[in-house]
Enzyme design. Sequence first.
Site, mmCIF file in Angstrom:
data_model
loop_
_atom_site.group_PDB
_atom_site.id
_atom_site.type_symbol
_atom_site.label_atom_id
_atom_site.label_comp_id
_atom_site.label_asym_id
_atom_site.label_seq_id
_atom_site.Cartn_x
_atom_site.Cartn_y
_atom_site.Cartn_z
ATOM 1 N N HIS A 77 0.818 -1.219 0.000
ATOM 2 C CA HIS A 77 0.000 0.000 0.000
ATOM 3 C C HIS A 77 0.846 1.261 0.000
ATOM 4 O O HIS A 77 0.365 2.336 -0.339
ATOM 5 C CB HIS A 77 -0.919 0.014 1.230
ATOM 6 N N ASP A 85 3.304 9.694 -0.360
ATOM 7 C CA ASP A 85 2.151 8.888 0.078
ATOM 8 C C ASP A 85 1.882 7.830 -0.987
ATOM 9 O O ASP A 85 1.902 8.146 -2.187
ATOM 10 C CB ASP A 85 0.916 9.808 0.211
#
Length: 478
Positions: free
Chosen positions: A162, A370
Amino acid sequence: MRQSSLVVVANRLPLDDNAAPDGACEWRRSPGGLASALHAILEQTPATWVGWGGGVGVAPVLPDIGTLRLRPVSLSEDELRGYYEGFANSTLWPLYHDAVETPVFDRGWWETYRSVNRRFAEAAAEVAEPGAAVWVQDYHLQLVPQLLRELRPDLLIGFFMHVPFPPPELFMQLPRRVELVRGMLGADLVGFQREQAAHNLAQLAVKLLGAEGADDKILVGGRVVRTGAFPVSIDVAEMESLSARPYVRNQARQLRHDLGAHKKVLLSVDRLDYTKGIEHRLTAYSELLRDGRVKVRDMVMVQVAVPSRERVESYRGLRDRIEREVGRINGEYGRVGEPAIHYLNQPFDRADLAALYQTADVMVVTPLRDGMNLVAKEFVAARADDTGALVLSEFAGAAAELQDAFLVNPHDVDGLKETLLQALDAEPADLARRMSAMRAHITSHDIHAWARAYLTSLDQTGRLARHLPRQRKTLARS
Ligand code: ADP
Ligand code: F6P
């Protein structure tokens, strides 16, 4: 425990440890992208989720949530420190996020990381029925694919990262780099948020393991491991329907009134993490106030920063710095009854988040790095009326998809200030065009599309693997 044909293995169960005080269990999502994403697809799928339930000591037996079974993995205090707070969140997390905070290489943490990964692998092996698909999630569990393959060679094993997966120049700093790459390559399919990450893994596999690597497959130890980009998303329909609820609309109206109906609202919603760029954002806002380019009488900022990893030193330090800076900005620029910033260090339920998203004139999402950033997508989904602006960091995975946002380099504070002003001053027609393009994108690329794309690809990988003797010989023919 009964066995399942689909097993998800993630560090955390989607519950926190006080969610089941009397044995009754409700679906209480932990804040964080992974739980948000998987919740949407697993709620109605017969599957087992293997994960840590929060807390220390022997994990309680948890009842099913609908068709989803929960298989808790317990962690001791020492394991929590060495595996979760240590190797996962003080070594891998900062290194994988461009080393924006210095990674800590503590030799003692490695053994704990490995033994906890083994415990997760054993739990998955126990609950997977013969030939099941096991989908392992994220950097906490990078060794699980290989460990699981040793225990259960019959399984189809997927791994999804992720968070960003760094370029070799950074990854090569890791003292345990060989084991970590080998661990991931135990999977049949390794998925990432971005193509570049798959490329990074291929380069590392060649360099460290002498594998043959291309961007979508790696030949290692006589096996073909597929790789690819599968950008994670949100449950768009859920956020849209939440946002349309009368309660949420009233709540949003009330919030607008409380914040000052005539004021422009800047909103940020983050886990309190140094990767989220909160300090850079506060600097930009504070300088705009200092230079009189925005005024407290017609502007207010709302910063939601949900507590995260609070026992890790770098997170405690960050919280202190942010709280000091918020206090300074309010002290210097606020007026009685009119703060410059509302700072909310608390979790919110989904409906309250949806209401908050509807109050923003400008949503400011400026992480320094991110993997994806689901908050940006949630904001877009919550704005069915095509109003509002999204200021989005180029360094969030979401930027590759939300090209109609006001994209910004958050390290460039002057550029950030100009972009904030541009978003605040944008014409409604321009905002509507941008928002509707972004909504169209996320509607066709929602969480269900993500899960379908990944699981279909994993399934195809399994079918291919059944013909492996012909596939194995060279990469070109696989
Ligand atoms: P990360 O995975 O790094 O936490 P994301 O932006 O991808 O970042 O995901 C954050 C998730 O956590 C989103 O689904 C968001 O709605 C949720 N979240 C963020 N802040 C809060 C909060 N204060 N209360 C509850 N959920 C939150
Ligand atoms: O993907 C990033 C991640 O580590 C996820 O695994 C999780 O959703 C989120 O950050 C929250 O982190 P934690 O589980 O450490 O609170």
